[in-house]
Scaffold this motif. Structure first.
Motif, mmCIF file in Angstrom:
data_model
loop_
_atom_site.group_PDB
_atom_site.id
_atom_site.type_symbol
_atom_site.label_atom_id
_atom_site.label_comp_id
_atom_site.label_asym_id
_atom_site.label_seq_id
_atom_site.Cartn_x
_atom_site.Cartn_y
_atom_site.Cartn_z
ATOM 1 N N HIS A 13 0.876 -1.168 0.000
ATOM 2 C CA HIS A 13 0.000 0.000 0.000
ATOM 3 C C HIS A 13 0.914 1.219 0.000
ATOM 4 N N ILE A 14 0.629 2.186 -0.878
ATOM 5 C CA ILE A 14 1.420 3.417 -0.902
ATOM 6 C C ILE A 14 0.474 4.611 -0.879
ATOM 7 N N ASN A 15 0.997 5.735 -0.413
ATOM 8 C CA ASN A 15 0.178 6.952 -0.383
ATOM 9 C C ASN A 15 0.298 7.678 -1.724
ATOM 10 N N VAL A 16 -0.489 8.729 -1.909
ATOM 11 C CA VAL A 16 -0.557 9.443 -3.184
ATOM 12 C C VAL A 16 0.789 10.068 -3.540
ATOM 13 N N SER A 17 1.470 10.635 -2.569
ATOM 14 C CA SER A 17 2.771 11.259 -2.819
ATOM 15 C C SER A 17 3.773 10.218 -3.329
ATOM 16 N N ASP A 18 3.804 9.071 -2.686
ATOM 17 C CA ASP A 18 4.709 7.992 -3.121
ATOM 18 C C ASP A 18 4.317 7.484 -4.507
ATOM 19 N N THR A 160 2.922 -3.151 -11.220
ATOM 20 C CA THR A 160 1.586 -2.627 -11.466
ATOM 21 C C THR A 160 1.179 -1.739 -10.303
ATOM 22 N N ILE A 161 0.479 -0.675 -10.655
ATOM 23 C CA ILE A 161 -0.070 0.225 -9.650
ATOM 24 C C ILE A 161 -1.570 0.242 -9.857
ATOM 25 N N ASP A 162 -2.295 -0.205 -8.858
ATOM 26 C CA ASP A 162 -3.754 -0.278 -8.923
ATOM 27 C C ASP A 162 -4.354 0.861 -8.102
ATOM 28 N N SER A 163 -5.441 1.442 -8.638
ATOM 29 C CA SER A 163 -6.071 2.561 -7.943
ATOM 30 C C SER A 163 -7.577 2.532 -8.140
ATOM 31 N N ASP A 164 -8.260 3.337 -7.358
ATOM 32 C CA ASP A 164 -9.721 3.456 -7.409
ATOM 33 C C ASP A 164 -10.370 2.071 -7.271
ATOM 34 N N ILE A 165 -9.936 1.330 -6.282
ATOM 35 C CA ILE A 165 -10.384 -0.045 -6.074
ATOM 36 C C ILE A 165 -11.745 -0.035 -5.377
#
Length: 171
Positions: A13-18, A160-165
């Motif tokens: 899990h990463i934050n938006v800045s990362d 892979t970077i997954d978002s808006d899950i």
């Protein structure tokens, strides 16, 4: 019979800045997955199977060393290309097997018409059929998200970077 290929799969899990920092760095050294189009992202929708005790979900949460899950998946809201996948994890290594299924076959499955699976001759469909009959697997959860994928061929690396899950249970 094709030998299964296993790979390492690590999740963080990463934050938006990362996220912005990581994406900037990956863009400099890796290629973008061509499925991402101009935005670099593509949408994934998956329908996961589980039993009434939610065994697959609990096995994942509890880090069970040998586990498997079945899912039906398609991309970019286009149900023309649909896959049934079985993902297995053994001693920290993952493997995946898949077969193509039609929208009509998915609709039959959702309507509890599954006998065609046994008669299909496809090993993955037959296995899911057996597990639906004897382990009471059922379609349980829909998961939608967007993916950005980066590839580094010399090291056989995929990030892979997954978002808006988002997820929703089936009734």
């Amino acid at each position: 019979m094709e030998k299964k290929k296993f790979r390492h799969e690590l999740k963080y899990h990463i934050n938006v800045s990362d996220y912005f920092s990581l994406r900037s760095r990956l863009n400099r050294i890796m290629l973008r997955d061509g499925n991402g189009g101009t935005s670099g992202k593509y949408k994934i929708r998956s329908l996961y199977f589980d039993n009434f005790e939610e065994k697959a979900l609990k096995d994942k949460i509890n880090g069970v060393n040998i586990r498997e899950k079945f899912r039906i998946r398609y991309y970019n809201d286009n149900p023309v290309f649909i896959k049934l996948e079985k993902k297995s994890k053994i001693n920290g290594l993952c493997s995946k097997s898949a077969t193509i299924i039609s929208r009509e076959q998915v609709e039959k499955l959702l309507n509890k018409d599954v006998d065609w699976m046994m008669e299909s001759g496809d090993p993955l469909l037959v296995e899911l059929y057996a597990k639906m009959k004897y382990q009471l697997l059922r379609p349980k959860t829909i998961v939608d998200y967007y993916r950005e994928a980066f590839l580094y061929f010399p090291g056989n690396v995929r990030v892979t970077i997954d978002s808006d899950i988002r997820s929703s249970g089936l009734s």
